[in-house]
Design a protein around this motif. Structure first.
Motif, PDB file in Angstrom:
ATOM      1  N   VAL A  71     -19.980 -11.193 -50.065  1.00 53.96           N
ATOM      2  CA  VAL A  71     -21.403 -11.312 -50.758  1.00 53.96           C
ATOM      3  C   VAL A  71     -22.080 -10.385 -50.464  1.00 53.96           C
ATOM      4  CG1 VAL A  71     -23.765 -12.612 -50.592  1.00 53.96           C
ATOM      5  CG2 VAL A  71     -21.458 -14.027 -50.139  1.00 53.96           C
ATOM      6  N   PRO A  72     -22.526  -9.646 -51.506  1.00 57.39           N
ATOM      7  CA  PRO A  72     -23.471  -8.207 -51.270  1.00 57.39           C
ATOM      8  C   PRO A  72     -24.598  -8.447 -50.569  1.00 57.39           C
ATOM      9  CG  PRO A  72     -22.807  -8.586 -53.722  1.00 57.39           C
ATOM     10  CD  PRO A  72     -22.441  -9.675 -53.051  1.00 57.39           C
ATOM     11  N   THR A  73     -24.949  -7.614 -49.616  1.00 56.79           N
ATOM     12  CA  THR A  73     -26.370  -7.715 -48.683  1.00 56.79           C
ATOM     13  C   THR A  73     -27.360  -6.572 -49.126  1.00 56.79           C
ATOM     14  OG1 THR A  73     -25.282  -6.279 -47.056  1.00 56.79           O
ATOM     15  CG2 THR A  73     -24.942  -8.839 -47.115  1.00 56.79           C
ATOM     16  N   LEU A  74     -28.438  -7.075 -48.812  1.00 61.07           N
ATOM     17  CA  LEU A  74     -29.574  -6.178 -48.698  1.00 61.07           C
ATOM     18  C   LEU A  74     -30.178  -6.101 -47.354  1.00 61.07           C
ATOM     19  CD1 LEU A  74     -31.668  -4.037 -49.811  1.00 61.07           C
ATOM     20  CD2 LEU A  74     -32.947  -6.081 -50.891  1.00 61.07           C
ATOM     21  N   SER A  75     -30.168  -5.346 -46.461  1.00 64.24           N
ATOM     22  CA  SER A  75     -30.667  -5.308 -44.970  1.00 64.24           C
ATOM     23  C   SER A  75     -31.963  -4.394 -45.076  1.00 64.24           C
ATOM     24  CB  SER A  75     -29.440  -4.566 -44.186  1.00 64.24           C
ATOM     25  OG  SER A  75     -28.147  -5.262 -44.237  1.00 64.24           O
ATOM     26  N   ILE A  76     -32.613  -5.177 -44.237  1.00 60.39           N
ATOM     27  CA  ILE A  76     -34.294  -4.673 -43.919  1.00 60.39           C
ATOM     28  C   ILE A  76     -34.130  -4.504 -42.454  1.00 60.39           C
ATOM     29  CG2 ILE A  76     -36.520  -5.000 -44.238  1.00 60.39           C
ATOM     30  CD1 ILE A  76     -36.239  -6.560 -46.392  1.00 60.39           C
ATOM     31  N   ALA A  77     -34.366  -3.335 -41.986  1.00 60.36           N
ATOM     32  CA  ALA A  77     -34.541  -3.048 -40.385  1.00 60.36           C
ATOM     33  C   ALA A  77     -35.427  -2.026 -40.001  1.00 60.36           C
ATOM     34  CB  ALA A  77     -33.109  -2.924 -39.756  1.00 60.36           C
ATOM     35  N   ARG A  78     -35.950  -1.806 -38.918  1.00 66.18           N
ATOM     36  CA  ARG A  78     -36.648  -0.875 -38.258  1.00 66.18           C
ATOM     37  C   ARG A  78     -35.840   0.391 -38.209  1.00 66.18           C
ATOM     38  NH1 ARG A  78     -41.603  -3.022 -36.764  1.00 66.18           N
ATOM     39  NH2 ARG A  78     -41.704  -5.444 -36.154  1.00 66.18           N
ATOM     40  N   ARG A  79     -34.512   0.201 -37.832  1.00 63.80           N
ATOM     41  CA  ARG A  79     -33.791   1.280 -37.711  1.00 63.80           C
ATOM     42  C   ARG A  79     -33.527   2.410 -38.864  1.00 63.80           C
ATOM     43  NH1 ARG A  79     -28.343  -2.141 -36.986  1.00 63.80           N
ATOM     44  NH2 ARG A  79     -29.771  -3.638 -36.212  1.00 63.80           N
ATOM     45  N   TYR A  80     -34.033   1.881 -39.984  1.00 62.22           N
ATOM     46  CA  TYR A  80     -33.762   2.584 -41.281  1.00 62.22           C
ATOM     47  C   TYR A  80     -34.981   3.269 -41.418  1.00 62.22           C
ATOM     48  CZ  TYR A  80     -29.737  -0.442 -42.301  1.00 62.22           C
ATOM     49  OH  TYR A  80     -28.575  -1.260 -41.938  1.00 62.22           O
ATOM     50  N   ALA A  81     -34.874   4.818 -41.314  1.00 62.27           N
ATOM     51  CA  ALA A  81     -36.074   5.504 -41.987  1.00 62.27           C
ATOM     52  C   ALA A  81     -36.459   5.700 -43.228  1.00 62.27           C
ATOM     53  CB  ALA A  81     -35.807   7.139 -41.232  1.00 62.27           C
ATOM     54  N   ASP A  82     -35.266   5.499 -44.193  1.00 62.06           N
ATOM     55  CA  ASP A  82     -35.663   5.834 -45.656  1.00 62.06           C
ATOM     56  C   ASP A  82     -34.433   4.645 -46.326  1.00 62.06           C
ATOM     57  OD1 ASP A  82     -37.056   8.300 -45.584  1.00 62.06           O
ATOM     58  OD2 ASP A  82     -35.218   9.117 -44.782  1.00 62.06           O
ATOM     59  N   PRO A  83     -35.103   4.540 -47.359  1.00 63.34           N
ATOM     60  CA  PRO A  83     -34.366   3.437 -48.272  1.00 63.34           C
ATOM     61  C   PRO A  83     -32.951   4.298 -48.878  1.00 63.34           C
ATOM     62  CG  PRO A  83     -36.592   3.542 -49.256  1.00 63.34           C
ATOM     63  CD  PRO A  83     -36.496   4.930 -48.335  1.00 63.34           C
ATOM     64  N   ALA A  84     -32.073   3.386 -48.957  1.00 65.90           N
ATOM     65  CA  ALA A  84     -30.534   3.994 -49.354  1.00 65.90           C
ATOM     66  C   ALA A  84     -30.325   2.415 -50.007  1.00 65.90           C
ATOM     67  CB  ALA A  84     -29.933   4.160 -48.192  1.00 65.90           C
ATOM     68  N   PRO A  85     -29.005   2.522 -51.096  1.00 64.05           N
ATOM     69  CA  PRO A  85     -28.367   1.448 -51.413  1.00 64.05           C
ATOM     70  C   PRO A  85     -27.895   0.461 -50.465  1.00 64.05           C
ATOM     71  CG  PRO A  85     -27.610   3.766 -52.481  1.00 64.05           C
ATOM     72  CD  PRO A  85     -28.602   3.916 -51.326  1.00 64.05           C
ATOM     73  N   GLY A  86     -28.499  -0.913 -50.625  1.00 55.34           N
ATOM     74  CA  GLY A  86     -28.315  -1.910 -49.847  1.00 55.34           C
ATOM     75  C   GLY A  86     -29.031  -1.942 -48.681  1.00 55.34           C
ATOM     76  N   ARG A  87     -29.912  -1.014 -48.360  1.00 54.88           N
ATOM     77  CA  ARG A  87     -30.954  -1.153 -47.076  1.00 54.88           C
ATOM     78  C   ARG A  87     -32.067  -0.716 -47.595  1.00 54.88           C
ATOM     79  NH1 ARG A  87     -27.901   3.400 -43.528  1.00 54.88           N
ATOM     80  NH2 ARG A  87     -28.957   5.134 -44.191  1.00 54.88           N
ATOM     81  N   LEU A  88     -33.171  -1.153 -46.751  1.00 53.58           N
ATOM     82  CA  LEU A  88     -34.469  -0.590 -46.733  1.00 53.58           C
ATOM     83  C   LEU A  88     -35.128  -0.695 -45.375  1.00 53.58           C
ATOM     84  CD1 LEU A  88     -35.741  -2.722 -49.812  1.00 53.58           C
ATOM     85  CD2 LEU A  88     -35.505  -0.293 -49.769  1.00 53.58           C
ATOM     86  N   PRO A  89     -36.053   0.303 -45.197  1.00 59.73           N
ATOM     87  CA  PRO A  89     -36.683   0.189 -43.798  1.00 59.73           C
ATOM     88  C   PRO A  89     -37.635  -0.844 -43.612  1.00 59.73           C
ATOM     89  CG  PRO A  89     -37.752   1.862 -45.340  1.00 59.73           C
ATOM     90  CD  PRO A  89     -36.629   1.113 -46.007  1.00 59.73           C
ATOM     91  N   HIS A  90     -38.079  -1.441 -42.403  1.00 62.66           N
ATOM     92  CA  HIS A  90     -39.117  -2.322 -42.273  1.00 62.66           C
ATOM     93  C   HIS A  90     -40.365  -1.953 -42.885  1.00 62.66           C
ATOM     94  CE1 HIS A  90     -41.022  -5.502 -39.755  1.00 62.66           C
ATOM     95  NE2 HIS A  90     -41.855  -4.880 -39.794  1.00 62.66           N
ATOM     96  N   GLY A  91     -41.059  -2.874 -43.537  1.00 61.23           N
ATOM     97  CA  GLY A  91     -42.315  -2.470 -44.280  1.00 61.23           C
ATOM     98  C   GLY A  91     -42.149  -2.026 -45.709  1.00 61.23           C
ATOM     99  N   ALA A  92     -41.087  -2.487 -46.088  1.00 61.35           N
ATOM    100  CA  ALA A  92     -40.506  -2.237 -47.571  1.00 61.35           C
ATOM    101  C   ALA A  92     -41.558  -2.604 -48.576  1.00 61.35           C
ATOM    102  CB  ALA A  92     -39.040  -2.462 -47.830  1.00 61.35           C
ATOM    103  N   THR A  93     -42.126  -1.991 -49.549  1.00 61.53           N
ATOM    104  CA  THR A  93     -42.949  -2.731 -50.434  1.00 61.53           C
ATOM    105  C   THR A  93     -42.298  -3.588 -51.463  1.00 61.53           C
ATOM    106  OG1 THR A  93     -42.652  -0.929 -52.142  1.00 61.53           O
ATOM    107  CG2 THR A  93     -44.090  -0.578 -50.346  1.00 61.53           C
ATOM    108  N   VAL A  94     -43.094  -4.408 -52.280  1.00 62.52           N
ATOM    109  CA  VAL A  94     -42.674  -5.177 -53.196  1.00 62.52           C
ATOM    110  C   VAL A  94     -41.659  -4.282 -54.273  1.00 62.52           C
ATOM    111  CG1 VAL A  94     -43.095  -6.657 -55.145  1.00 62.52           C
ATOM    112  CG2 VAL A  94     -44.379  -6.842 -53.023  1.00 62.52           C
ATOM    113  N   ARG A  95     -42.195  -3.098 -54.306  1.00 66.16           N
ATOM    114  CA  ARG A  95     -41.420  -2.538 -55.660  1.00 66.16           C
ATOM    115  C   ARG A  95     -40.215  -1.950 -54.963  1.00 66.16           C
ATOM    116  NH1 ARG A  95     -43.831   3.151 -58.473  1.00 66.16           N
ATOM    117  NH2 ARG A  95     -41.574   3.669 -59.673  1.00 66.16           N
ATOM    118  N   ASP A  96     -40.080  -1.437 -53.873  1.00 70.49           N
ATOM    119  CA  ASP A  96     -38.911  -1.109 -53.019  1.00 70.49           C
ATOM    120  C   ASP A  96     -37.690  -2.168 -53.087  1.00 70.49           C
ATOM    121  OD1 ASP A  96     -39.803   1.554 -52.322  1.00 70.49           O
ATOM    122  OD2 ASP A  96     -40.570   0.723 -50.491  1.00 70.49           O
ATOM    123  N   ILE A  97     -38.260  -3.356 -52.913  1.00 71.52           N
ATOM    124  CA  ILE A  97     -37.344  -4.639 -52.754  1.00 71.52           C
ATOM    125  C   ILE A  97     -36.878  -4.941 -54.314  1.00 71.52           C
ATOM    126  CG2 ILE A  97     -37.100  -7.243 -52.223  1.00 71.52           C
ATOM    127  CD1 ILE A  97     -39.176  -6.528 -49.981  1.00 71.52           C
TER     128      ILE A  97
END
Length: 318
Positions: A71-97
């Protein structure tokens, strides 16, 4: 012609209230891209995408289960500083998601898809009805029943046939044979909408004609009987050509010229007729100039016009 809406099922786990709310808004915005999304808690069941908050205590277990189920995943975590395919930093906006959801959902069906494989639903529709005749098919938020004995499919009231056709060649479809009592007790009330295989094939001819096998290029063809058509999926501009094929055999080029239709559209009708078992090819072809000479044909075309509220010969060559 509008692209049919596609349905997807997204699971989520480990998101706080803020990110859960933003996920709901981002998913609802996908309707503008003709993508209908159902959100649900992660339970290990099949879905199209898992959105996971990696800072949650259950994240590792859920991520392991998703990877095992492919199953493909989209991860959101504080450890991520910048968006990348399949991952977003904590506090990602509606547009980012929203952008990540759109990208991941549209990319997922193409992964490992057989180049020339026959879609699962079409395999069942063309198979002999010996053995199990009822098959429950599921893909994301779509559930349908294939009844090979009755040559029909059953759908939920909210699922148009065109939506099934739009996702026909997706490799995420699964099939489970079931018996009649199980269907009646557990699924009949959920899947009351019935469509024949004929309606299915003509719907494919409109939206996904490349999925139908091509008939002999120059073989004349006649329809065995008037096809069972779903009016939402068959343009009124097709009715004259279908009426002509019902009356007598035609070659594609002659029918396209007589009905002032594109050659590839006529070829799609031929493909649907062959796939649905309606094609008769043993009779000789008729030239386009003889189309209106037979009074029986004229009476039949007039009946079609009355039935569908059309003037079939308006603007056609005499």
């Amino acid at each position: 012609m509008n692209t049919p809406t596609r349905s997807f099922r997204i699971s989520a786990i480990g998101l706080d209230v803020l990110h859960q709310t933003r996920l709901k808004l981002a998913a609802s915005m996908l309707l503008a891209e003709r993508m209908d999304v159902v959100l649900q808690p992660w339970s290990g069941d099949a879905c199209d995408l898992l959105v996971i908050g990696l800072d949650h205590a259950d994240a590792s277990r859920a991520l392991s289960e998703a990877n095992a189920a492919n199953v493909p995943t989209l991860s959101i975590a504080r450890r991520y500083a910048d968006p990348a395919p399949g991952r977003l930093p904590h506090g990602a906006t509606v547009r980012d998601i929203n952008e990540q959801l759109s990208s991941l959902l549209l990319a997922a069906p193409s992964v490992d898809r057989p180049a020339q494989g026959v879609p699962l639903l079409l395999q069942l529709a063309s198979a002999p009805s010996a053995g199990a005749t009822l098959h429950l098919l599921q893909r994301g938020a779509i559930t349908l029943l294939v009844d090979t004995a009755a040559r029909s499919i059953a759908l939920a009231p909210s699922t148009p046939l065109s939506e099934v056709v739009a996702q026909l060649d997706d490799v995420a479809w699964s099939a489970t044979p079931i018996d009649a009592p199980t269907f009646q007790h557990q699924y009949a009330y959920r899947l009351p909408q019935r469509h024949s295989f004929e309606a299915l094939y003509f719907c494919i001819a409109r939206y996904r004609p490349e999925l139908l096998p091509a008939p002999a290029e120059h073989a004349p063809m006649k329809l065995r009987h008037w096809p069972d058509l779903n009016p939402d999926d068959v343009p009124s501009t097709w009715l004259l050509a279908i009426a002509c094929l019902h009356a007598r055999p035609w070659q594609p080029n002659a029918l396209a010229a007589a009905c002032q239709m594109p050659r590839n559209t006529v070829q799609s009708l031929f493909c649907a007729a062959v796939a649905s078992g309606l094609a008769l090819t043993q009779e000789p072809a008729v030239s386009p100039t003889s189309r209106r000479r037979d009074t029986g044909d004229s009476r039949f075309f007039s009946w079609v016009a009355r039935r569908f509220g059309l003037n079939l010969f308006q603007g056609s060559p005499s």
